[in-house]
Design a protein around this motif. Sequence first.
Motif, PDB file in Angstrom:
ATOM      1  N   HIS A 109       0.797  -1.228   0.000  1.00  0.00           N
ATOM      2  CA  HIS A 109       0.000   0.000   0.000  1.00  0.00           C
ATOM      3  C   HIS A 109       0.835   1.285   0.000  1.00  0.00           C
ATOM      4  CE1 HIS A 109       0.906  -0.460   4.255  1.00  0.00           C
ATOM      5  NE2 HIS A 109       0.620   0.821   4.393  1.00  0.00           N
ATOM      6  N   PHE A 110       2.158   1.167  -0.169  1.00  0.00           N
ATOM      7  CA  PHE A 110       2.980   2.371  -0.228  1.00  0.00           C
ATOM      8  C   PHE A 110       4.200   2.256  -1.155  1.00  0.00           C
ATOM      9  CE2 PHE A 110       4.645  -0.164   3.239  1.00  0.00           C
ATOM     10  CZ  PHE A 110       6.015  -0.107   3.045  1.00  0.00           C
ATOM     11  N   SER A 111       4.371   1.118  -1.867  1.00  0.00           N
ATOM     12  CA  SER A 111       5.570   1.012  -2.689  1.00  0.00           C
ATOM     13  C   SER A 111       5.346   0.263  -3.996  1.00  0.00           C
ATOM     14  CB  SER A 111       6.703   0.358  -1.897  1.00  0.00           C
ATOM     15  OG  SER A 111       6.377  -0.959  -1.543  1.00  0.00           O
ATOM     16  N   PHE A 112       6.272   0.524  -4.923  1.00  0.00           N
ATOM     17  CA  PHE A 112       6.235  -0.010  -6.279  1.00  0.00           C
ATOM     18  C   PHE A 112       7.665  -0.400  -6.662  1.00  0.00           C
ATOM     19  CE2 PHE A 112       3.094   3.225  -5.596  1.00  0.00           C
ATOM     20  CZ  PHE A 112       1.924   2.654  -6.057  1.00  0.00           C
ATOM     21  N   ALA A 113       7.810  -1.235  -7.692  1.00  0.00           N
ATOM     22  CA  ALA A 113       9.155  -1.649  -8.088  1.00  0.00           C
ATOM     23  C   ALA A 113       9.216  -2.032  -9.553  1.00  0.00           C
ATOM     24  CB  ALA A 113       9.605  -2.835  -7.241  1.00  0.00           C
ATOM     25  N   THR A 114      10.427  -1.935 -10.091  1.00  0.00           N
ATOM     26  CA  THR A 114      10.793  -2.553 -11.360  1.00  0.00           C
ATOM     27  C   THR A 114      11.797  -3.643 -10.995  1.00  0.00           C
ATOM     28  OG1 THR A 114      12.695  -1.111 -11.738  1.00  0.00           O
ATOM     29  CG2 THR A 114      10.572  -0.356 -12.606  1.00  0.00           C
ATOM     30  N   THR A 115      12.399  -4.251 -11.980  1.00  0.00           N
ATOM     31  CA  THR A 115      13.374  -5.298 -11.679  1.00  0.00           C
ATOM     32  C   THR A 115      14.634  -4.745 -11.025  1.00  0.00           C
ATOM     33  OG1 THR A 115      14.271  -5.134 -13.914  1.00  0.00           O
ATOM     34  CG2 THR A 115      12.594  -6.838 -13.515  1.00  0.00           C
ATOM     35  N   ASN A 116      14.866  -3.433 -11.116  1.00  0.00           N
ATOM     36  CA  ASN A 116      16.105  -2.899 -10.548  1.00  0.00           C
ATOM     37  C   ASN A 116      15.952  -1.632  -9.705  1.00  0.00           C
ATOM     38  OD1 ASN A 116      15.575  -1.150 -12.613  1.00  0.00           O
ATOM     39  ND2 ASN A 116      17.341  -1.696 -13.844  1.00  0.00           N
ATOM     40  N   CYS A 117      14.741  -1.236  -9.351  1.00  0.00           N
ATOM     41  CA  CYS A 117      14.558  -0.031  -8.536  1.00  0.00           C
ATOM     42  C   CYS A 117      13.227  -0.088  -7.796  1.00  0.00           C
ATOM     43  CB  CYS A 117      14.608   1.217  -9.415  1.00  0.00           C
ATOM     44  SG  CYS A 117      14.568   2.769  -8.489  1.00  0.00           S
ATOM     45  N   ASP A 118      13.249   0.308  -6.534  1.00  0.00           N
ATOM     46  CA  ASP A 118      12.025   0.439  -5.737  1.00  0.00           C
ATOM     47  C   ASP A 118      11.697   1.912  -5.543  1.00  0.00           C
ATOM     48  OD1 ASP A 118      12.185  -2.302  -5.463  1.00  0.00           O
ATOM     49  OD2 ASP A 118      12.650  -2.265  -3.334  1.00  0.00           O
ATOM     50  N   PHE A 119      10.424   2.196  -5.408  1.00  0.00           N
ATOM     51  CA  PHE A 119       9.922   3.553  -5.168  1.00  0.00           C
ATOM     52  C   PHE A 119       8.914   3.446  -4.046  1.00  0.00           C
ATOM     53  CE2 PHE A 119       6.977   7.016  -5.691  1.00  0.00           C
ATOM     54  CZ  PHE A 119       7.702   8.067  -6.195  1.00  0.00           C
ATOM     55  N   TYR A 120       9.135   4.172  -2.960  1.00  0.00           N
ATOM     56  CA  TYR A 120       8.155   4.090  -1.890  1.00  0.00           C
ATOM     57  C   TYR A 120       7.815   5.455  -1.334  1.00  0.00           C
ATOM     58  CZ  TYR A 120      12.372   3.578   1.073  1.00  0.00           C
ATOM     59  OH  TYR A 120      13.600   3.718   1.671  1.00  0.00           O
ATOM     60  N   LEU A 121       6.591   5.532  -0.839  1.00  0.00           N
ATOM     61  CA  LEU A 121       6.020   6.755  -0.295  1.00  0.00           C
ATOM     62  C   LEU A 121       6.023   6.685   1.221  1.00  0.00           C
ATOM     63  CD1 LEU A 121       2.940   6.837  -2.683  1.00  0.00           C
ATOM     64  CD2 LEU A 121       5.011   8.202  -2.912  1.00  0.00           C
ATOM     65  N   VAL A 122       6.406   7.783   1.853  1.00  0.00           N
ATOM     66  CA  VAL A 122       6.382   7.892   3.308  1.00  0.00           C
ATOM     67  C   VAL A 122       5.572   9.142   3.658  1.00  0.00           C
ATOM     68  CG1 VAL A 122       7.764   8.216   5.393  1.00  0.00           C
ATOM     69  CG2 VAL A 122       8.628   6.766   3.532  1.00  0.00           C
ATOM     70  N   GLU A 123       4.498   8.937   4.409  1.00  0.00           N
ATOM     71  CA  GLU A 123       3.640  10.066   4.776  1.00  0.00           C
ATOM     72  C   GLU A 123       4.306  10.902   5.866  1.00  0.00           C
ATOM     73  OE1 GLU A 123      -1.006  10.440   5.082  1.00  0.00           O
ATOM     74  OE2 GLU A 123      -0.196   9.485   6.898  1.00  0.00           O
ATOM     75  N   LYS A 124       4.351  12.221   5.630  1.00  0.00           N
ATOM     76  CA  LYS A 124       4.901  13.189   6.572  1.00  0.00           C
ATOM     77  C   LYS A 124       3.884  14.327   6.733  1.00  0.00           C
ATOM     78  CE  LYS A 124       8.970  11.304   7.204  1.00  0.00           C
ATOM     79  NZ  LYS A 124       9.490  10.931   8.519  1.00  0.00           N
ATOM     80  N   PRO A 125       2.798  14.088   7.501  1.00  0.00           N
ATOM     81  CA  PRO A 125       1.771  15.117   7.663  1.00  0.00           C
ATOM     82  C   PRO A 125       2.360  16.403   8.233  1.00  0.00           C
ATOM     83  CG  PRO A 125       1.121  13.053   8.732  1.00  0.00           C
ATOM     84  CD  PRO A 125       2.545  12.907   8.305  1.00  0.00           C
ATOM     85  N   GLY A 126       1.879  17.510   7.739  1.00  0.00           N
ATOM     86  CA  GLY A 126       2.313  18.807   8.248  1.00  0.00           C
ATOM     87  C   GLY A 126       3.545  19.368   7.572  1.00  0.00           C
TER      88      GLY A 126
END
Length: 130
Positions: free
Chosen positions: A36-53
Motif C-alpha cells: 500500500h505504499f511502494s512499487f518496483a521494477t526489476t532494478n529499482c524500488d519507489f516508496y512513499l512515506v507520509e509526513k503530515p504537516g
Amino acid sequence: MAAGIHHLEFWVSDLSCSFPFYQGLFKLIGWTQLNHFSFATTNCDFYLVEKPGLMRQDTLGVRHLCFRAEDASTVHAVGTYLREVGATIIRGPIEMDYSAGYITVDFKDPDGYVLEVAYAPHHVFAPSST
C-alpha cells in the motif's frame, strides 16, 4: 550487480491522496505494486512515506525525476491519465528534439514534485568524463 539506483523514497503530505495517484501512474508505465505504499521494477524500488504537516519546498537538489516509457503510446496514455485525475501538466505529451523520437509529458504529483515520463528510443548515454 550493475550500478544504478536501488530505491527512491518520496515524502508525501497525505498517503491517501498520493498513493492512488502513483498507483495509476505506475500501472501505466509497467511498475509492480508491492504493497500500500511502494512499487518496483526489476532494478529499482519507489516508496512513499507520509509526513503530515510538512510542505514541499523549492531548494537546491533534484528538480525532477524522469520515468522511462517503453513506447510513445505509453506517454500518451500517461497524458490522458493525468488529464483524467486533474493533475497539473507542465508540458506534453510533446515530441522534443533531444533525440529522434523523444516524446515526453512533464507534470506535478499531488505535493508538487515535478515528474516526467519519456520515451527516448534513440537516446545515447554519454560515457562519464571523470
